[in-house]
Motif scaffolding. Structure first.
Motif, PDB file in Angstrom:
ATOM      1  N   ASP A 114       0.817  -1.212   0.000  1.00 42.06           N
ATOM      2  CA  ASP A 114       0.000   0.000   0.000  1.00 42.06           C
ATOM      3  C   ASP A 114       0.854   1.266   0.000  1.00 42.06           C
ATOM      4  O   ASP A 114       0.463   2.283  -0.569  1.00 42.06           O
ATOM      5  CB  ASP A 114      -0.986   0.002   1.163  1.00 42.06           C
ATOM      6  N   LYS A 115       2.034   1.188   0.608  1.00 39.14           N
ATOM      7  CA  LYS A 115       2.943   2.333   0.601  1.00 39.14           C
ATOM      8  C   LYS A 115       3.468   2.586  -0.811  1.00 39.14           C
ATOM      9  O   LYS A 115       3.591   3.735  -1.246  1.00 39.14           O
ATOM     10  CB  LYS A 115       4.114   2.066   1.568  1.00 39.14           C
ATOM     11  N   GLY A 116       3.779   1.519  -1.535  1.00 40.70           N
ATOM     12  CA  GLY A 116       4.219   1.675  -2.920  1.00 40.70           C
ATOM     13  C   GLY A 116       3.127   2.231  -3.814  1.00 40.70           C
ATOM     14  O   GLY A 116       3.386   3.055  -4.701  1.00 40.70           O
ATOM     15  N   GLN A 117       1.893   1.794  -3.590  1.00 43.64           N
ATOM     16  CA  GLN A 117       0.777   2.335  -4.356  1.00 43.64           C
ATOM     17  C   GLN A 117       0.646   3.838  -4.122  1.00 43.64           C
ATOM     18  O   GLN A 117       0.462   4.615  -5.062  1.00 43.64           O
ATOM     19  CB  GLN A 117      -0.526   1.641  -3.935  1.00 43.64           C
ATOM     20  N   GLU A 118       0.724   4.228  -2.871  1.00 45.03           N
ATOM     21  CA  GLU A 118       0.591   5.638  -2.516  1.00 45.03           C
ATOM     22  C   GLU A 118       1.642   6.484  -3.235  1.00 45.03           C
ATOM     23  O   GLU A 118       1.339   7.551  -3.790  1.00 45.03           O
ATOM     24  CB  GLU A 118       0.726   5.783  -1.000  1.00 45.03           C
ATOM     25  N   LYS A 119       2.890   6.020  -3.240  1.00 44.15           N
ATOM     26  CA  LYS A 119       3.973   6.752  -3.904  1.00 44.15           C
ATOM     27  C   LYS A 119       3.755   6.815  -5.416  1.00 44.15           C
ATOM     28  O   LYS A 119       4.019   7.843  -6.051  1.00 44.15           O
ATOM     29  CB  LYS A 119       5.314   6.101  -3.584  1.00 44.15           C
ATOM     30  N   ALA A 120       3.275   5.721  -6.001  1.00 41.16           N
ATOM     31  CA  ALA A 120       3.044   5.701  -7.446  1.00 41.16           C
ATOM     32  C   ALA A 120       1.931   6.658  -7.845  1.00 41.16           C
ATOM     33  O   ALA A 120       2.028   7.361  -8.868  1.00 41.16           O
ATOM     34  CB  ALA A 120       2.721   4.276  -7.900  1.00 41.16           C
ATOM     35  N   TYR A 121       0.854   6.698  -7.070  1.00 35.22           N
ATOM     36  CA  TYR A 121      -0.229   7.647  -7.354  1.00 35.22           C
ATOM     37  C   TYR A 121       0.282   9.086  -7.329  1.00 35.22           C
ATOM     38  O   TYR A 121      -0.088   9.910  -8.172  1.00 35.22           O
ATOM     39  CB  TYR A 121      -1.355   7.504  -6.332  1.00 35.22           C
ATOM     40  N   GLN A 122       1.127   9.381  -6.359  1.00 39.08           N
ATOM     41  CA  GLN A 122       1.634  10.744  -6.251  1.00 39.08           C
ATOM     42  C   GLN A 122       2.425  11.142  -7.491  1.00 39.08           C
ATOM     43  O   GLN A 122       2.247  12.240  -8.023  1.00 39.08           O
ATOM     44  CB  GLN A 122       2.500  10.873  -5.001  1.00 39.08           C
ATOM     45  N   TRP A 123       3.301  10.268  -7.969  1.00 40.13           N
ATOM     46  CA  TRP A 123       4.077  10.580  -9.159  1.00 40.13           C
ATOM     47  C   TRP A 123       3.202  10.619 -10.402  1.00 40.13           C
ATOM     48  O   TRP A 123       3.386  11.463 -11.292  1.00 40.13           O
ATOM     49  CB  TRP A 123       5.225   9.582  -9.340  1.00 40.13           C
ATOM     50  N   LEU A 124       2.235   9.730 -10.495  1.00 37.12           N
ATOM     51  CA  LEU A 124       1.349   9.686 -11.656  1.00 37.12           C
ATOM     52  C   LEU A 124       0.613  11.014 -11.818  1.00 37.12           C
ATOM     53  O   LEU A 124       0.574  11.595 -12.918  1.00 37.12           O
ATOM     54  CB  LEU A 124       0.352   8.535 -11.487  1.00 37.12           C
ATOM     55  N   PHE A 125       0.043  11.516 -10.727  1.00 34.78           N
ATOM     56  CA  PHE A 125      -0.712  12.761 -10.809  1.00 34.78           C
ATOM     57  C   PHE A 125       0.212  13.970 -10.894  1.00 34.78           C
ATOM     58  O   PHE A 125      -0.130  14.966 -11.537  1.00 34.78           O
ATOM     59  CB  PHE A 125      -1.675  12.865  -9.623  1.00 34.78           C
ATOM     60  N   ARG A 126       1.355  13.893 -10.272  1.00 29.90           N
ATOM     61  CA  ARG A 126       2.310  15.005 -10.350  1.00 29.90           C
ATOM     62  C   ARG A 126       2.762  15.223 -11.790  1.00 29.90           C
ATOM     63  O   ARG A 126       2.913  16.370 -12.249  1.00 29.90           O
ATOM     64  CB  ARG A 126       3.521  14.710  -9.460  1.00 29.90           C
ATOM     65  N   GLU A 127       2.967  14.154 -12.521  1.00 29.35           N
ATOM     66  CA  GLU A 127       3.485  14.259 -13.885  1.00 29.35           C
ATOM     67  C   GLU A 127       2.407  14.565 -14.917  1.00 29.35           C
ATOM     68  O   GLU A 127       2.661  15.280 -15.885  1.00 29.35           O
ATOM     69  CB  GLU A 127       4.198  12.955 -14.273  1.00 29.35           C
ATOM     70  N   PHE A 128       1.212  14.014 -14.760  1.00 28.90           N
ATOM     71  CA  PHE A 128       0.253  14.057 -15.855  1.00 28.90           C
ATOM     72  C   PHE A 128      -0.993  14.900 -15.596  1.00 28.90           C
ATOM     73  O   PHE A 128      -1.742  15.180 -16.541  1.00 28.90           O
ATOM     74  CB  PHE A 128      -0.164  12.621 -16.217  1.00 28.90           C
ATOM     75  N   LEU A 129      -1.254  15.309 -14.378  1.00 28.93           N
ATOM     76  CA  LEU A 129      -2.444  16.111 -14.101  1.00 28.93           C
ATOM     77  C   LEU A 129      -2.365  17.452 -14.834  1.00 28.93           C
ATOM     78  O   LEU A 129      -1.362  18.150 -14.761  1.00 28.93           O
ATOM     79  CB  LEU A 129      -2.565  16.359 -12.595  1.00 28.93           C
ATOM     80  N   ASP A 130      -3.430  17.799 -15.552  1.00 30.64           N
ATOM     81  CA  ASP A 130      -3.508  19.072 -16.264  1.00 30.64           C
ATOM     82  C   ASP A 130      -4.242  20.074 -15.377  1.00 30.64           C
ATOM     83  O   ASP A 130      -5.466  20.008 -15.208  1.00 30.64           O
ATOM     84  CB  ASP A 130      -4.255  18.870 -17.587  1.00 30.64           C
ATOM     85  N   GLU A 131      -3.492  21.019 -14.834  1.00 28.90           N
ATOM     86  CA  GLU A 131      -4.072  21.989 -13.904  1.00 28.90           C
ATOM     87  C   GLU A 131      -4.960  23.014 -14.594  1.00 28.90           C
ATOM     88  O   GLU A 131      -5.686  23.744 -13.921  1.00 28.90           O
ATOM     89  CB  GLU A 131      -2.954  22.698 -13.141  1.00 28.90           C
ATOM     90  N   SER A 132      -4.892  23.075 -15.929  1.00 21.91           N
ATOM     91  CA  SER A 132      -5.700  24.070 -16.647  1.00 21.91           C
ATOM     92  C   SER A 132      -7.143  23.611 -16.850  1.00 21.91           C
ATOM     93  O   SER A 132      -7.993  24.400 -17.263  1.00 21.91           O
ATOM     94  CB  SER A 132      -5.069  24.359 -18.016  1.00 21.91           C
TER      95      SER A 132
END
Length: 362
Positions: A132-150
């Motif tokens: 679950d700790k690895g999942q949490e870290k992966a979600y953070q990087w996934l959204f940090r890289e690809f989330l479109d703030e616009s």
């Protein structure tokens, strides 16, 4: 002795959790190991491996490569592999070796992005923490890289966080969530990177396991997106399961599973047996805001038996493998499989099959 296991197999580690989140997004996943960890991830901790495509590679680190920090060798290997595939990103997933020698993941990210021209997600797992700790870290990087703030326009969408086969009932759970939640977008199970980019268009988020809480709270804090927790289940499956277990339940019931799933079952039991005491416990994350009085995080294998004896628990719902850790206990044990605990031993093909199998007396 701290860490001693006499009855229970090792749980899925953090690198497996990270790989489960990134599995279906079309990236090149590099397990930073000598070759053994990638076999564990694909062979034992990823039920989709036999029926779905994902590019998961071993870094093939040898002793001197790791010790001397031969980053150029890893970059050359990745460059060669990219010639034969069209990856959307590169995921670097840590293991005990790079953790021991303090690999600089941020530097590798800069070098690889310059060389390959695609995003790099350095998920700094260490092979020692749990999935679950690895999942949490992966979600953070996934959204940090690809989330479109616009993205500002809202659509009839609900983001579903914390869903991988390690936290849900079967490999088809993503499809089931989409059937049960109108507009549901299940991050990590059947969605795309475009869905991640458009995450801010969702009206709200639904978190189905604790690994999704951190990113849900970030989205609420920074973008005002509301979230709730829960685990959607088909009404017929819920009814059949509840009716199956009711005659077996005693006065103090212990549910051992991931917290949000266990909380959902606790709610079902209380609807039909309001006077029963129902406690949730487990070795995985127990979030304080979702915790009730008496709920426990377990650290050692022996903590389960101690909790059952000290609290006079007469009924346990948990993975079948965990019953071995209760020698001498005379209560009722009901099956509630959890893939990170027993893997393929008690896995099923569909969520419907899961609820037919769950709740039987062991």
């Amino acid at each position: 002795m701290k860490g001693l296991r006499k009855y229970i197999s090792p749980f899925s580690p953090d690198q497996s959790g990270a790989a489960s989140v990134l599995f279906g997004y079309g990236g090149m996943l590099i397990i930073m190991d000598a070759g053994g960890c990638v076999g564990n991830v694909c062979g034992y901790d990823e039920p989709r491996w036999g029926g779905a495509k994902s590019a998961i590679f071993s870094a093939g680190l040898r002793d001197l490569d790791a010790i001397l920090g031969r980053d150029e060798l890893l970059i050359r290997k990745i460059r060669q592999a990219l010639q034969d595939m069209d990856a959307t990103f590169i995921g670097l997933i840590g293991t005990p070796v790079p953790a021991t020698i303090a690999t600089d993941y941020r530097a590798l990210k800069r070098l690889l992005e310059k060389d390959a021209g695609i995003p790099v997600l350095p998920v700094e797992t260490n092979g020692i923490e749990l999935y679950d700790k690895g999942q949490e870290k992966a979600y953070q990087w996934l959204f940090r890289e690809f989330l479109d703030e616009s993205v500002t326009e809202k659509e009839n969408r609900v983001g579903i966080l914390g869903a991988t086969p390690l936290d849900t009932t079967a490999v088809d759970s993503g499809a089931e969530f989409r059937r049960l939640v109108p507009g549901g977008v299940v991050y990590g199970m059947g969605d795309t990177l475009e869905d991640v980019r458009k995450a801010l268009s969702a009206e709200r988020n639904l978190v189905v396991s604790p690994s999704g809480l951190k990113i849900a709270r970030m989205l609420k804090r920074e973008y005002g997106m509301p979230y709730e927790t829960g685990y959607p289940v088909e009404a017929e499956s819920r009814r059949e399961f509840t009716e199956r277990i009711l005659p077996e339940l005693g006065s103090h019931i212990l549910i051992v599973h991931q917290q949000i799933f266990a909380n959902e079952i606790r709610k079902w039991i209380r609807e039909r047996k309001p006077d029963a005491k129902v406690t949730v416990a487990g070795w995985f994350r127990i979030d304080g805001t979702l915790k009730e009085e008496g709920d426990r995080h377990l650290d050692e294998e022996s903590d389960l038996l101690k909790l059952v004896r000290d609290s006079a628990v007469d009924t346990v719902l948990g993975d079948p493998l965990l019953k071995r850790a209760l020698p001498g206990w005379q209560g009722t044990y009901l099956d509630l499989p959890h893939y990170p605990v027993s893997g393929e031993l008690h896995s099923v093909e569909t969520s419907r099959d899961y609820w037919k199998k769950a709740g039987h007396r062991r």
